[in-house]
Design an enzyme around this catalytic site. Structure first.
Site, PDB file in Angstrom:
ATOM      1  N   GLU A 102       0.847  -1.199   0.000  1.00  0.00           N
ATOM      2  CA  GLU A 102       0.000   0.000   0.000  1.00  0.00           C
ATOM      3  C   GLU A 102       0.879   1.244   0.000  1.00  0.00           C
ATOM      4  O   GLU A 102       2.002   1.228   0.507  1.00  0.00           O
ATOM      5  CB  GLU A 102      -0.895  -0.080   1.241  1.00  0.00           C
ATOM      6  N   ASP A 103       0.387   2.326  -0.565  1.00  0.00           N
ATOM      7  CA  ASP A 103       1.175   3.559  -0.599  1.00  0.00           C
ATOM      8  C   ASP A 103       1.216   4.234   0.768  1.00  0.00           C
ATOM      9  O   ASP A 103       2.273   4.612   1.254  1.00  0.00           O
ATOM     10  CB  ASP A 103       0.687   4.525  -1.692  1.00  0.00           C
ATOM     11  N   ASP A 106      -3.389   5.702   6.442  1.00  0.00           N
ATOM     12  CA  ASP A 106      -3.814   6.986   7.004  1.00  0.00           C
ATOM     13  C   ASP A 106      -4.867   6.718   8.091  1.00  0.00           C
ATOM     14  O   ASP A 106      -4.520   6.364   9.209  1.00  0.00           O
ATOM     15  CB  ASP A 106      -4.331   7.849   5.834  1.00  0.00           C
ATOM     16  N   LYS A 134       0.817   7.336   8.532  1.00  0.00           N
ATOM     17  CA  LYS A 134       0.428   8.593   9.189  1.00  0.00           C
ATOM     18  C   LYS A 134      -0.368   8.239  10.443  1.00  0.00           C
ATOM     19  O   LYS A 134      -1.594   8.354  10.464  1.00  0.00           O
ATOM     20  CB  LYS A 134      -0.514   9.356   8.243  1.00  0.00           C
ATOM     21  N   VAL A 156       0.500  14.467   1.211  1.00  0.00           N
ATOM     22  CA  VAL A 156       1.710  14.250   0.417  1.00  0.00           C
ATOM     23  C   VAL A 156       1.389  13.673  -0.964  1.00  0.00           C
ATOM     24  O   VAL A 156       0.378  12.990  -1.133  1.00  0.00           O
ATOM     25  CB  VAL A 156       2.706  13.324   1.158  1.00  0.00           C
ATOM     26  N   ARG A 168       1.440  11.507  -9.525  1.00  0.00           N
ATOM     27  CA  ARG A 168       1.867  10.142  -9.186  1.00  0.00           C
ATOM     28  C   ARG A 168       3.264   9.848  -9.718  1.00  0.00           C
ATOM     29  O   ARG A 168       3.982   9.020  -9.172  1.00  0.00           O
ATOM     30  CB  ARG A 168       0.906   9.108  -9.779  1.00  0.00           C
TER      31      ARG A 168
HETATM   32  P1  5GP Z   1      -6.980   5.403   4.672  1.00  0.00           P
HETATM   33  O1  5GP Z   1      -8.105   4.544   4.188  1.00  0.00           O
HETATM   34  O2  5GP Z   1      -5.970   4.697   5.533  1.00  0.00           O
HETATM   35  O3  5GP Z   1      -7.472   6.686   5.291  1.00  0.00           O
HETATM   36  O4  5GP Z   1      -6.223   5.946   3.429  1.00  0.00           O
HETATM   37  C1  5GP Z   1      -5.671   5.149   2.534  1.00  0.00           C
HETATM   38  C2  5GP Z   1      -5.633   5.815   1.179  1.00  0.00           C
HETATM   39  O5  5GP Z   1      -5.885   7.218   1.236  1.00  0.00           O
HETATM   40  C3  5GP Z   1      -4.259   5.693   0.626  1.00  0.00           C
HETATM   41  O6  5GP Z   1      -4.112   4.494  -0.069  1.00  0.00           O
HETATM   42  C4  5GP Z   1      -4.149   6.909  -0.257  1.00  0.00           C
HETATM   43  O7  5GP Z   1      -4.641   6.583  -1.539  1.00  0.00           O
HETATM   44  C5  5GP Z   1      -5.040   7.932   0.377  1.00  0.00           C
HETATM   45  N1  5GP Z   1      -4.266   8.909   1.172  1.00  0.00           N
HETATM   46  C6  5GP Z   1      -4.206   9.036   2.515  1.00  0.00           C
HETATM   47  N2  5GP Z   1      -3.396  10.036   2.897  1.00  0.00           N
HETATM   48  C7  5GP Z   1      -2.896  10.567   1.754  1.00  0.00           C
HETATM   49  C8  5GP Z   1      -1.970  11.629   1.472  1.00  0.00           C
HETATM   50  O8  5GP Z   1      -1.387  12.313   2.326  1.00  0.00           O
HETATM   51  N3  5GP Z   1      -1.724  11.857   0.152  1.00  0.00           N
HETATM   52  C9  5GP Z   1      -2.296  11.153  -0.848  1.00  0.00           C
HETATM   53  N4  5GP Z   1      -1.977  11.462  -2.077  1.00  0.00           N
HETATM   54  N5  5GP Z   1      -3.167  10.136  -0.622  1.00  0.00           N
HETATM   55  C10 5GP Z   1      -3.465   9.855   0.660  1.00  0.00           C
HETATM   56 MG    MG Z   2      -3.929   4.069  -1.978  1.00  0.00          MG
END
Ligand code: 5GP
Ligand code: MG
Length: 183
Positions: A102-103, A106, A134, A156, A168
């Protein structure tokens, strides 16, 4: 290298070289853990594409690759909390040891959803490798097994991460100027 995106970046968090060094290390650690086993890498599209390409090469593991398309973000910088499968996997994962790539982790909504989904499909185990973490924004009790960098609570982009599907292909990871998404 020449590009027309640098002008939108407030500051660089991790250079191309720093990312390269860190991903090489993560690959070595995965090799140590998984050599002699039969893991299946599962990359989360679209954000994983660059990290996945580098991590699987750095791992040196003889293994299969899969991709799943997930979306929880629209064109905003905040998660909607609702995760959708935009492209499903093409093979049976029953009994497989999975390495999710995963990138960024969050809120944890995406990986909480995905882990549950993959276990329900019969995965034997799940190991999470995320380039960025994060932790300050976590809503779900999810921790990654492999983390590239712990990032501050800033939006970011680069090295796979987008804003509205752009940036990207930046080779580094940086913070976007707020003026880019408030205009
Ligand atoms: P989560 O479901 O954990 O909140 O977020 C996961 C997805 O949210 C990541 O795979 C990413 O695509 C997107 N995401 C979360 N934080 C960031 C950020 O700071 N920058 C970008 N570009 N995408 C984010
Ligand atoms: Mg993602």
């Amino acid at each position: 290298m020449r590009n027309n995106m640098d002008q939108d970046i407030l500051k660089v968090l991790y250079t191309e070289e720093e990312i390269h060094q860190r991903v090489e290390q993560m690959g070595k650690e995965l090799f140590e853990q998984f050599q002699g086993r039969d893991p299946l890498f599962v990359g989360v599209l679209n954000g994983c594409f660059m990290f996945m390409a580098d991590l699987v090469r750095a791992s040196g593991l003889k293994s299969e690759l899969e991709f799943i398309g997930l979306s929880s973000y629209r064109d905003a910088t905040k998660s909607s909390g609702v995760v959708q499968i935009t492209r499903d996997m093409q093979r049976d994962i029953t009994g497989r040891e999975l390495i999710i790539v995963e990138d960024i982790l969050d809120s944890g909504n995406t990986l909480a959803f995905l882990s549950k989904y993959l276990m329900a499909k019969g995965a034997k185990s799940i190991t999470i490798a995320t380039l960025l973490d994060k932790p300050s924004r976590r809503q779900k009790a999810i921790t990654a097994d492999y983390v590239g960098f712990v990032v501050p609570d800033e939006f970011v982009v680069g090295y796979g991460l987008d804003y509205a599907q752009v940036y990207r292909n930046l080779p580094y990871i940086g913070v976007l100027k707020p003026s880019v998404y408030t205009k």
